[in-house]
Every structure is written in structure tokens, then in C-alpha cells.
Write an enzyme that holds these catalytic residues in place. Structure first.
Site, short mmCIF file in Angstrom:
data_model
loop_
_atom_site.label_atom_id
_atom_site.label_comp_id
_atom_site.label_asym_id
_atom_site.label_seq_id
_atom_site.Cartn_x
_atom_site.Cartn_y
_atom_site.Cartn_z
N SER A 124 0.85 -1.20 0.00
CA SER A 124 0.00 0.00 0.00
C SER A 124 0.88 1.24 0.00
O SER A 124 1.97 1.23 0.56
CB SER A 124 -0.86 -0.01 1.27
OG SER A 124 -1.44 1.25 1.48
N TYR A 148 -1.54 -0.88 11.08
CA TYR A 148 -1.88 -1.45 9.77
C TYR A 148 -0.75 -1.17 8.76
O TYR A 148 -0.25 -2.08 8.09
CB TYR A 148 -3.21 -0.87 9.25
CG TYR A 148 -3.34 -0.95 7.76
CD1 TYR A 148 -3.55 -2.19 7.14
CD2 TYR A 148 -3.19 0.18 6.95
CE1 TYR A 148 -3.63 -2.27 5.75
CE2 TYR A 148 -3.27 0.11 5.58
CZ TYR A 148 -3.49 -1.12 4.98
OH TYR A 148 -3.54 -1.20 3.61
N LYS A 152 2.22 -3.67 6.62
CA LYS A 152 2.57 -3.69 5.19
C LYS A 152 4.08 -3.50 5.03
O LYS A 152 4.75 -4.18 4.25
CB LYS A 152 1.82 -2.60 4.43
CG LYS A 152 0.32 -2.81 4.33
CD LYS A 152 -0.01 -4.02 3.47
CE LYS A 152 -1.49 -4.26 3.32
NZ LYS A 152 -1.83 -5.57 2.75
N1 UFG Z 1 -12.29 11.89 3.19
C1 UFG Z 1 -13.32 12.76 3.55
N2 UFG Z 1 -14.44 12.24 4.12
C2 UFG Z 1 -14.61 10.89 4.34
C3 UFG Z 1 -13.56 10.02 3.95
C4 UFG Z 1 -12.41 10.55 3.39
O1 UFG Z 1 -13.20 13.98 3.38
O2 UFG Z 1 -15.66 10.49 4.86
C5 UFG Z 1 -11.09 12.43 2.55
C6 UFG Z 1 -9.81 12.18 3.31
O3 UFG Z 1 -9.57 13.20 4.25
C7 UFG Z 1 -8.79 12.14 2.18
C8 UFG Z 1 -9.57 11.54 0.99
O4 UFG Z 1 -10.94 11.76 1.31
O5 UFG Z 1 -8.39 13.43 1.83
C9 UFG Z 1 -9.35 10.05 0.80
O6 UFG Z 1 -9.60 9.37 2.02
P1 UFG Z 1 -9.73 7.78 2.08
O7 UFG Z 1 -10.05 7.42 3.51
O8 UFG Z 1 -10.67 7.31 1.03
O9 UFG Z 1 -8.30 7.26 1.66
P2 UFG Z 1 -6.89 7.53 2.35
O10 UFG Z 1 -6.04 8.20 1.32
O11 UFG Z 1 -6.98 8.15 3.67
O12 UFG Z 1 -6.45 6.03 2.66
C10 UFG Z 1 -6.12 5.13 1.66
C11 UFG Z 1 -6.48 3.69 2.09
C12 UFG Z 1 -5.65 3.27 3.25
C13 UFG Z 1 -4.20 3.47 2.97
C14 UFG Z 1 -4.00 4.93 2.61
C15 UFG Z 1 -2.58 5.26 2.33
O13 UFG Z 1 -7.83 3.63 2.44
O14 UFG Z 1 -5.87 1.89 3.49
O15 UFG Z 1 -4.78 5.24 1.45
O16 UFG Z 1 -2.25 5.28 1.04
F1 UFG Z 1 -3.49 3.19 4.06
#
Ligand code: UFG
Length: 341
Positions: A124, A148, A152
Site C-alpha cells: 500500500s 496497519y 505492510k
Molecule cells: N475523506 C473525507 N471524508 C470521508 C472520507 C475521506 O473527506 O468520509 C477524505 C480524506 O480526508 C482524504 C480523501 O478523502 O483526503 C481520501 O480518504 P480515504 O479514507 O478514502 O483514503 P486515504 O487516502 O486516507 O487512505 C487510503 C487507504 C488506506 C491506505 C491509505 C494510504 O484507504 O488503506 O490510502 O495510502 F493506508
């Protein structure tokens, strides 16, 4: 070839099974169904019109795994199985370390016993931690920031050590950016347990009326509109990347990490607008505080995968939104009920 797919009933696993079967490979799926449903495998069979064996088992069950290797003529393994919820991992670190690390170790030990040393591992972009150097290249310093992510990163290190100890191993570490979308049939897609943590399933659940509004985590980042920017990649593009990585591990030895992303970042509000276009209605949202641990901007430099795997993402953000919506609207409760048409 005959490929063992661990975690093949999950989101990325099931899409990869479709691509493997479409390419003419045989597969055997092993999954403990902790976070997935056999219905996804039924749908894989429906999409491809090909049958395959499924073992309902935990990878920690060494004896069961030995039977699979003894009975099936496995050529390579794609290893998706693992726990993946960041917040849960903070509350239950030992559970995460035990499950993710020990299962990978048992898998590799049994692979070694049977002389199968070709492995594609689901890593990841989380291994890049809080880096603010974008686009992110594979050589970037690796620093995980939660249990988590550390599982990885530790597995990547374990697999590198494994290769050092035995140069017959051939391992691809695939660092996924943000997988979204669904198969164009609408038959398989992302089916998170409970309230989604990730952006796009949250948006589609607001759109079908299961959740009242999207909470946008912060609009004061240094980005185009203040909201977080990520590299969203269509899950079918991602699945195809696994087939390219498989070609590579079958024809080389060594350990190589590859970013699987598009190389392009979109903000939360850009993703929201793309969904509104795909769905044809506005989606309510409100701005709330930043989410602890989020970075402002993350997107891949995907050139190494293009150069060495001959892979690049092809689908657009609009494709991702259209397909995610097609899946969600036809499967309001995911795999937990029959499709209502
Ligand atoms: N976001 C919101 N509201 C929500 C959910 C997310 O505004 O309800 C925003 C977050 O702040 C971020 C973007 O949307 O800016 C993406 O968020 P995600 O939770 O969809 O994805 P992340 O980038 O945080 O996480 C993903 C994977 C993880 C991994 C991470 C690191 O879900 O498993 O990328 O690459 F660890």
C-alpha cells in the site's frame, strides 16, 4: 498458469480473479471471509462463466494450506489476504500484527516447502507515511504511521530478507494508491462493513440515502480547493496491474516494489463533483475538521510500473464514479442481499 489468490473474495481480490480468468489462467481462492462474502465469488463465476475452487480457510491454518499446495498445481501466489482498517489497527495492534505478519510467514513457509517462489504481494502507499514529496517514487523513505501500515512495511521487509536468504524467490510488492470503482457489470464492487472509512463508498452510500451527508475532512489544506488530494485508481486497472506483475515474477527473480496509481491527484470536492455528474444529482456535504493522520496531497509516480511491467492505468475519474455508482445502486446492501433489478 494456476494461481493461488489469497483474499480473493475481497474488493481488489475479486476484480483480480476476473482478470486472471479472462486471461485464461486457472485460479484457486483461499479466503477466511472475515471481511468478504462468497457471493462475490459467485459473481466472479457469473461474469467470467468459468468455475474455480474456493477454500474457506485462514492462512494461519498451515495444514489446510499444505493440502491446497499438495492437491493443486500452483505456479504462483497473489497475496491479498489481510486486515486493513487503520483505526481498528490502532485499537488492536497485536491482532493486526499477528494476523497480517504470521499469515504471510506461514504462506511463504508453505510455498517454500512446495518449491513455489513466485509471489505478488498487496502492499500500500501507506508505506510512504506522511511524505510531502509528490509525485511519490518507490525510492521515497518508508515510514508507516499506524499498526496497519507497519504490517505492510514489515511484510515488505520480511519478503526482502526472504529473497536475500534464497535468490530463487521472485516477488513483486505492489503499492496501491486509492482503489475505487467497480467492475463495469455492476456485479462486484466494494462492500465495506458498517459505516465506510473511505471517501468513495461513503459518497455512494449518501447518494443511495443510507447516510445523510458526506463529511469533508478539512478545507484548509494547501491544495486546489483546500481539500485533500489523492491518486484514485480504478480497481479494474489495479487488477490488471497484478497480471503484469505476475508476468514479471514468472520471468525474473528478485524483489521489486511498484507504485500502482494513475499519477494524477484529485481533491475531495473534485471527486464529489465527478460523482454528482455520474449520478445526476447533488450530494449533500459539510466541511468538518481534518482527520487525524491525513496528508494534504498524495499521488504516485507510476513510471516504474510503466517501464518495467508495461502497465499503466487507463480509466478516468468519470469511469471510476460511473462504475462505483452502478455497483452501489444495484447492490444497496452490497453482497448481503440479492440484487434487486
Ligand atoms: N475523506 C473525507 N471524508 C470521508 C472520507 C475521506 O473527506 O468520509 C477524505 C480524506 O480526508 C482524504 C480523501 O478523502 O483526503 C481520501 O480518504 P480515504 O479514507 O478514502 O483514503 P486515504 O487516502 O486516507 O487512505 C487510503 C487507504 C488506506 C491506505 C491509505 C494510504 O484507504 O488503506 O490510502 O495510502 F493506508
Amino acid at each position: 498458469m494456476r494461481i493461488l489468490v489469497t483474499g480473493g473474495a475481497g474488493f481488489i481480490g475479486s476484480h483480480t480473479c476476473v482478470e486472471l480468468l479472462n486471461a485464461g489462467h486457472d485460479i484457486v481462492v483461499i479466503d477466511n471471509l472475515l471481511n468478504s462474502h462468497t457471493e462475490s465469488l459467485n459473481r466472479v463465476r457469473e461474469i467470467t462463466d468459468v468455475s474455480f475452487d474456493f477454500e474457506h480457510a485462514n492462512l494461519l491454518d498451515r495444514d489446510k494450506l499444505r493440502i491446497v499446495f499438495a492437491e493443486q498445481n500452483i505456479d504462483a501466489v497473489i497475496h491479498f489476504a489481510g486486515l486493513k482498517a487503520v483505526a481498528e489497527s490502532v485499537g488492536k495492534p497485536l491482532y493486526y500484527y499477528h494476523n497480517n505478519l504470521a499469515s504471510t510467514i506461514v504462506l511463504c513457509e508453505v510455498m517454500g516447502e512446495y518449491g513455489i517462489k513466485n509471489l505478488v504481494f498487496s502492499s500500500s502507499a501507506t508505506v510512504y507515511g506522511q511524505t510531502n514529496q509528490v509525485p511519490i517514487k518507490e525510492e521515497t523513505n518508508l515510514v508507516a504511521t499506524n499498526p496497519y501500515g507497519r504490517t505492510k512495511l514489515m511484510i515488505e521487509e520480511i519478503l526482502r530478507d526472504l529473497y536475500i536468504s534464497d535468490n530463487e524467490w521472485s516477488i513483486a510488492l505492489l503499492r496501491y494508491f486509492n482503489p475505487v470503482g467497480a467492475h463495469s457489470s455492476g456485479l462486484i464492487g466494494e462492500d465495506p462493513n458498517g459505516i465506510p472509512n473511505n471517501l468513495t463508498p461513503y459518497i455512494t452510500q449518501v447518494a443511495v440515502g443510507k447516510l445523510p451527508e458526506l463529511k469533508v475532512f478539512g478545507n484548509d489544506y494547501d491544495t486546489i480547493d483546500g481539500t485533500g488530494v489523492r491518486d484514485y485508481i480504478h480497481v479494474v486497472d489495479l487488477a490488471k496491474g497484478h497480471l503484469k506483475a505476475l508476468d514479471k515474477v514468472m520471468n525474473n527473480t528478485g524483489v521489486e516494489a511498484y507504485n500502482l496509481g494513475t499519477g494524477k491527484g484529485y481533491s475531495v470536492l473534485e471527486v464529489l463533483s465527478a460523482f454528482e455528474r455520474a449520478i445526476g444529482k447533488t450530494i449533500p456535504y459539510k466541511i468538518v475538521d481534518r482527520r487525524h493522520g491525513d496528508v494534504a496531497v498524495s499521488y504516485a509516480d507510476p513510471l516504474k510500473a510503466k517501464r518495467e511491467l508495461n502497465w499503466e492505468a487507463e480509466k478516468s475519474l468519470d469511469d471510476m464514479c460511473r462504475d462505483a455508482w452502478n455497483w452501489q445502486k444495484n447492490n444497496i446492501n452490497g453482497f448481503k442481499e440479492e440484487v434487486i433489478k
